[in-house]
Enzyme design. Structure first.
Site, PDB file in Angstrom:
ATOM      1  N   HIS A  98       0.845  -1.199   0.000  1.00  0.00           N
ATOM      2  CA  HIS A  98       0.000   0.000   0.000  1.00  0.00           C
ATOM      3  C   HIS A  98       0.878   1.247   0.000  1.00  0.00           C
ATOM      4  O   HIS A  98       2.005   1.229   0.492  1.00  0.00           O
ATOM      5  CB  HIS A  98      -0.946   0.028   1.209  1.00  0.00           C
ATOM      6  CG  HIS A  98      -0.231  -0.113   2.517  1.00  0.00           C
ATOM      7  ND1 HIS A  98       0.188  -1.326   3.012  1.00  0.00           N
ATOM      8  CD2 HIS A  98       0.152   0.808   3.429  1.00  0.00           C
ATOM      9  CE1 HIS A  98       0.793  -1.147   4.168  1.00  0.00           C
ATOM     10  NE2 HIS A  98       0.798   0.145   4.447  1.00  0.00           N
ATOM     11  N   HIS A 100       0.897   5.279   1.155  1.00  0.00           N
ATOM     12  CA  HIS A 100       0.247   6.305   1.975  1.00  0.00           C
ATOM     13  C   HIS A 100       0.267   7.629   1.209  1.00  0.00           C
ATOM     14  O   HIS A 100       1.331   8.063   0.757  1.00  0.00           O
ATOM     15  CB  HIS A 100       1.022   6.550   3.274  1.00  0.00           C
ATOM     16  CG  HIS A 100       1.095   5.369   4.198  1.00  0.00           C
ATOM     17  ND1 HIS A 100       0.367   5.294   5.354  1.00  0.00           N
ATOM     18  CD2 HIS A 100       1.836   4.234   4.149  1.00  0.00           C
ATOM     19  CE1 HIS A 100       0.656   4.169   5.978  1.00  0.00           C
ATOM     20  NE2 HIS A 100       1.544   3.498   5.275  1.00  0.00           N
TER      21      HIS A 100
HETATM   22  P1  5GP Z   1       2.189   0.495   7.293  1.00  0.00           P
HETATM   23  O1  5GP Z   1       2.651   0.704   8.705  1.00  0.00           O
HETATM   24  O2  5GP Z   1       2.089  -0.986   6.977  1.00  0.00           O
HETATM   25  O3  5GP Z   1       2.938   1.257   6.255  1.00  0.00           O
HETATM   26  O4  5GP Z   1       0.727   1.100   7.243  1.00  0.00           O
HETATM   27  C1  5GP Z   1      -0.405   0.409   7.657  1.00  0.00           C
HETATM   28  C2  5GP Z   1      -1.501   1.423   7.860  1.00  0.00           C
HETATM   29  O5  5GP Z   1      -2.737   0.745   7.861  1.00  0.00           O
HETATM   30  C3  5GP Z   1      -1.410   2.183   9.196  1.00  0.00           C
HETATM   31  O6  5GP Z   1      -1.262   3.581   8.938  1.00  0.00           O
HETATM   32  C4  5GP Z   1      -2.729   1.858   9.899  1.00  0.00           C
HETATM   33  O7  5GP Z   1      -3.288   2.962  10.552  1.00  0.00           O
HETATM   34  C5  5GP Z   1      -3.610   1.386   8.736  1.00  0.00           C
HETATM   35  N1  5GP Z   1      -4.602   0.397   9.127  1.00  0.00           N
HETATM   36  C6  5GP Z   1      -4.379  -0.739   9.830  1.00  0.00           C
HETATM   37  N2  5GP Z   1      -5.522  -1.419   9.971  1.00  0.00           N
HETATM   38  C7  5GP Z   1      -6.487  -0.703   9.337  1.00  0.00           C
HETATM   39  C8  5GP Z   1      -7.895  -0.897   9.135  1.00  0.00           C
HETATM   40  O8  5GP Z   1      -8.499  -1.884   9.571  1.00  0.00           O
HETATM   41  N3  5GP Z   1      -8.554   0.053   8.416  1.00  0.00           N
HETATM   42  C9  5GP Z   1      -7.920   1.147   7.915  1.00  0.00           C
HETATM   43  N4  5GP Z   1      -8.656   2.019   7.235  1.00  0.00           N
HETATM   44  N5  5GP Z   1      -6.606   1.361   8.085  1.00  0.00           N
HETATM   45  C10 5GP Z   1      -5.900   0.456   8.785  1.00  0.00           C
END
Ligand code: 5GP
Ligand code: ZN
Length: 136
Positions: A98, A100
Site C-alpha cells: 500500500h 500512503h
Molecule cells: P504500514 O505501517 O504498513 O505502512 O501502514 C499500515 C496502515 O494501515 C497504518 O497507517 C494503519 O493505521 C492502517 N490500518 C491498519 N488497519 C487498518 C484498518 O483496519 N482500516 C484502515 N482504514 N486502516 C488500517
C-alpha cells in the site's frame, strides 16, 4: 488468507472508500496521521514492492498521482507526502502492499526525520555496492 486489507477489499471489514475500480482500492487510513491520510492498495494481494507485479504497480501509481492532486486541491493541503514502507525493518505493519498519501498542513505534527549522514559514508563505495562492482 488472513490479510486485513484483503478483507477490506472483499468488504468483509468496513472502510471509508476514497476511490475504487477493478484493480485498485483507496481508503481513509484509520489512524488519520493527518487530515485526509489515504491508503492506496492493489486488489490483487502482494506483500510489498518486491512482490507486486510491475503492471499492477504502474497502474496503482497512476491512481496515486490522480488522488494526490485531488486530495491536495480539495482539502487545501500545503503539500503531499507519498510514503510506502516495505518490510518490518522499514516500518511496514500490514503485509499487503500500500501507498500512503499524507496531505500536509501548517503545524500538522507529522514528522519525517532526515539527518545528514553524508560525512559518515564513502559515496564511491556505496555506488559500487549498489551496482555489485568490485572496488578499484
Ligand atoms: P504500514 O505501517 O504498513 O505502512 O501502514 C499500515 C496502515 O494501515 C497504518 O497507517 C494503519 O493505521 C492502517 N490500518 C491498519 N488497519 C487498518 C484498518 O483496519 N482500516 C484502515 N482504514 N486502516 C488500517
Ligand atoms: Zn492482502
Amino acid at each position: 488468507m488472513d490479510c486485513i486489507f484483503c478483507k477490506i477489499i472483499n468488504k468483509e471489514i468496513p472502510s471509508k472508500i476514497v476511490y475504487e475500480d477493478e484493480r485498485v482500492l483507496a481508503i481513509l487510513d484509520i489512524s488519520q496521521a493527518t487530515y485526509g491520510h489515504t491508503l492506496v492498495m492493489p486488489k490483487t494481494h502482494a506483500k510489498n514492492i518486491y512482490e507486486i507485479k510491475e503492471d499492477d504497480y504502474l497502474y496503482l501509481m497512476k491512481i496515486v498521482k490522480m488522488l494526490a492532486i485531488k486530495i491536495k486541491n480539495n482539502l487545501n493541503a500545503k503539500g503531499i507526502n507519498i510514503i510506502n514502507n516495505n518490510d518490518i525493518g522499514a516500518g511496514q505493519s500490514v503485509m499487503h502492499y500500500h501507498v500512503h498519501i499524507v496531505p500536509r498542513y501548517d503545524n500538522d505534527d507529522f514528522k519525517i526525520k532526515n539527518i545528514d549522514h553524508s560525512k559518515d559514508y564513502n559515496l564511491d563505495e556505496v555506488l559500487n555496492k549498489i551496482n555489485n562492482k568490485k572496488e578499484s
